[in-house]
Design an enzyme around this catalytic site. Sequence first.
Site, PDB file in Angstrom:
ATOM      1  N   HIS A 344      -5.716  90.431  49.796  1.00 33.05           N
ATOM      2  CA  HIS A 344      -4.345  90.582  50.303  1.00 33.05           C
ATOM      3  C   HIS A 344      -3.836  89.252  50.862  1.00 33.05           C
ATOM      4  CE1 HIS A 344      -1.196  93.177  52.333  1.00 33.05           C
ATOM      5  NE2 HIS A 344      -1.111  92.067  53.057  1.00 33.05           N
ATOM      6  N   GLU A 345      -4.632  88.625  51.713  1.00 35.33           N
ATOM      7  CA  GLU A 345      -4.190  87.376  52.343  1.00 35.33           C
ATOM      8  C   GLU A 345      -4.147  86.228  51.335  1.00 35.33           C
ATOM      9  OE1 GLU A 345      -2.939  87.961  55.106  1.00 35.33           O
ATOM     10  OE2 GLU A 345      -3.902  89.911  55.342  1.00 35.33           O
TER      11      GLU A 345
END
Length: 946
Positions: A344-345
Amino acid sequence: MRLLICLTLLGLVCGNPVQLTDNSIALQNTYDNYVLPGESFPTFYDVQLFFDPEYEASFNGTVAIRVVPRIATQEIVLHAMEMEILSIRAYSDLPSDDNLNENLFSSYTLATDDTHLLKIQFTRVLDALQPITVEISYSAQYAPNMFGVYVSRYVENGATVSLVTSQLQPTFARRAFPCYDEPALKAVFRTTIYAPPAYNVVETNMPLRTDSLKSDRPGFTKHEFQDTLVMSSYLLAYLVSKFDYISNENNPTYDKSMKVFSRPGTQNTAEFALDFGQKNMVELEKYTEFPYAFPKIDKVAVPDFAAGAMENWGLVIYREIALLVQEGVTTTSTLQGIGRIISHENTHQWFGNEVGPDSWTYTWLNEGFANFFESFATDLVLPEWRMMDQFVINMQNVFQSDAVLSVNPITFEVRTPSQILGTFNSVAYQKSGSVIRMMQHFLTPEIFRKSLALYISRMSRKAAKPTDLFEAIQEVVDASDHSIRWRLSIIMNRWTQQGGFPVVTVRRSAPSAQSFVITQRRFLTDSTQESNTVWNVPLNWVLSTDVNFNDTRPMAWLPPQLAAEAVQVPGLQNAEWFIVNKQQTGYYRVNYDPENWRALAKVLNDTHEIIHLLNRAQLIDDSFNLARNGRLDYSLAFDLSRYLVQERDYIPWAAANAAFNYLNSVLSGSSVHPLFQEYLLFLTAPLYQRLGFNAATGEEHVTPFHRNIILNINCLHGNEDCVSTAETLLQNFRDNPTQTLNPDIQTTVFCSGLRGGDVDNFNFLWARYTATQDSSEQSILLNALGCTSNADRRDFLFSQVIASDSQVREQDRHSVLVSAINSGPDNMNAALDFVLENFANIQPNVQGLTGTTNILNAFARTLTTQEHANKIDEFSNKYANVFTAGEMASVAAIKENIAASITWNSQNAATVEAWLRKNFGTDGASTVSASITIIISAMVAIYNIL
């Protein structure tokens, strides 16, 4: 001493600043608009910060901002929050200016409301497009709630160690230094951090300059960092710590520098993050065809962190449990969560950092893509995790929160800081990710990929709106041989600018016809509510005569209308059954005529594997939610669910578990509840025998999730073998705490042992919680402790939420209440009373900006009665003046869900009771008992063979 040193240096940096008396100019701001007026913009910041983790009261800083007026003006407006302005100096930035050294600063006003606007007036009118530099020195408080720059602590060798870190998204860069704190107002940042020499790890977004370490101030070391690329202020990050790290310097699988920082002694737990993080970045670069822009992408695990993680460009900060893997302690679920969060990051480095939103109205342009790629990009590295199969379960979960009238749309205009923070919800994340997945399938995967590559390259370092995304996609579609019925913007505007989602009802136009008759309506949990919202819906289907679930391209489109649409379906007249929405790629539910539902129940009970596992999950989820909504007779949903006694895959069982959890809530305490429990034990009996408590060598990645569902059902609903085995495992663990107990089953085992009310069990587990420094073990224990049925221990646990000497970290305190809410009706009701009485104290103690919404959202899933409705009305009236925007939205959803459950009892309870009594009551007992024996024996034999 340290403060005097800081102030002395500020004077040297700023030249001859005008000294100010803050009390005389901290005036109430009169702007009605929270958005900056846009009359000027920044191009460059030089930020100098003085951080001493041992001096926890405040920090000092100075910022020099190169500002360009868009129009001739005598003032600029920017942001500053909870700080004292010490001095301001402004001067022309043009070498040709005859008055280059003239201080143009006149006065300033700093808003005391939540606009956080800092207005700076000048001695003369500034010329349009002629840059000036504004230097501001200030003193600021460390943030008390982990939003802004704050102090975190941990214990090492019995001593408390402090560190400084930050969380600036979405509106808290203004808490670190005065700035233009809106995502579209990008600039280059130069950062210098002064920190005591004992703090050996000082980091920000960029690497140190080669000549950066200088001890030019007593008691501080100066750390000068390279300039960033053009970026938004919320992506800055800081770390001043005594951490250690591991890096990819000697064995890189990715060509950019990556370090993982964590507490000393935990470096072995960072290996997965380093390995997976590099491989994931490689896959994302391949997919986007766009290289990562910064020279490094470091990761930091901090003990106290408000979010799971934050994508700061070049310095990604994580909560420890979201980054570190401790063998024998970290659960499979947590390991998977770490992979998802890293992915996600990493995705944000493109969607959010490289291309950011024009405003927080478009939060989904960041979070929707990150939500999609957290599964998709993880799947590229670890396909055995089956992340895209599990994605469907996450989509089904967000259907629940998206099925209320009060829900916000994906694109949602926000202005205040509270409203902005409220947009970081399931709509911006899971719903947006699900709609993006739908778009991937109706465009085709390759057109989708090419479109995103074009979008990123075209909008690099710019602020984007949805129209920029849609135009890039349309350009790729137009250049391909793939067609869609409308222009993409027409389709997607309906999905992004309207709340909710449709239920598509499909019927044969006649028994032997070759066409469907299809209608759409907005799906709302409360069947008494109505809406005329409509969508452009992509359709595809499978017939019993042509079972192809793989091609997910649209075969037709449903126009945005309430009227019925006829769709030609060659071969339909020969089909015994049909399924619409292959692999549940479309973000909608599907209802059928009763004849097709009965045919689907038959094929599932006869040969369920002919139907794709994602569509098996879809049929379970859709049927029970359509029945809950009053659109389908519950007997049809239950008839279909009988096949689960044969189902071996986790995904359909995850869908079923969600449906059964709701039924357990509304049936709890009723005379028919024991029959419902009997039915659940019947369905799970073969899997209980097969999976048990012990993990098999080499079992599938998702099997621990499946095992937990089966064990939870059996231990909760009266399987004596399950309860006694769990109690034995807990007792053995108490007798020998150093023994190995599979972490994947610990919460289930501990929870089962606490349901009996044993105080010694609670005290043992609480002692372990307070003794461990491992965040994974803390999470397991905290999620189990909420299961206690001992009222005294429960009250003690609740007190930890608001106690000044709480032994639970602020970021975890909401989990105390959430675990109790989810553990059963008694603890849920006790938690409701506690929140009703103590909400004003809970808010500032549970990471108040988001923790309270997590608690309220748990109530939204579990409150069902008129008594609950009365208490929520009392709660709403009592605390209306202190609710944040996110809390108000959660309370509205609770009210709608309770109303729907009250309606459920009047419309559906009798049907459910009749089916259960017919099949598991006195009338059907002997038949069912014989059937259970035969089926279980057969299934166990089959499982043993396979």
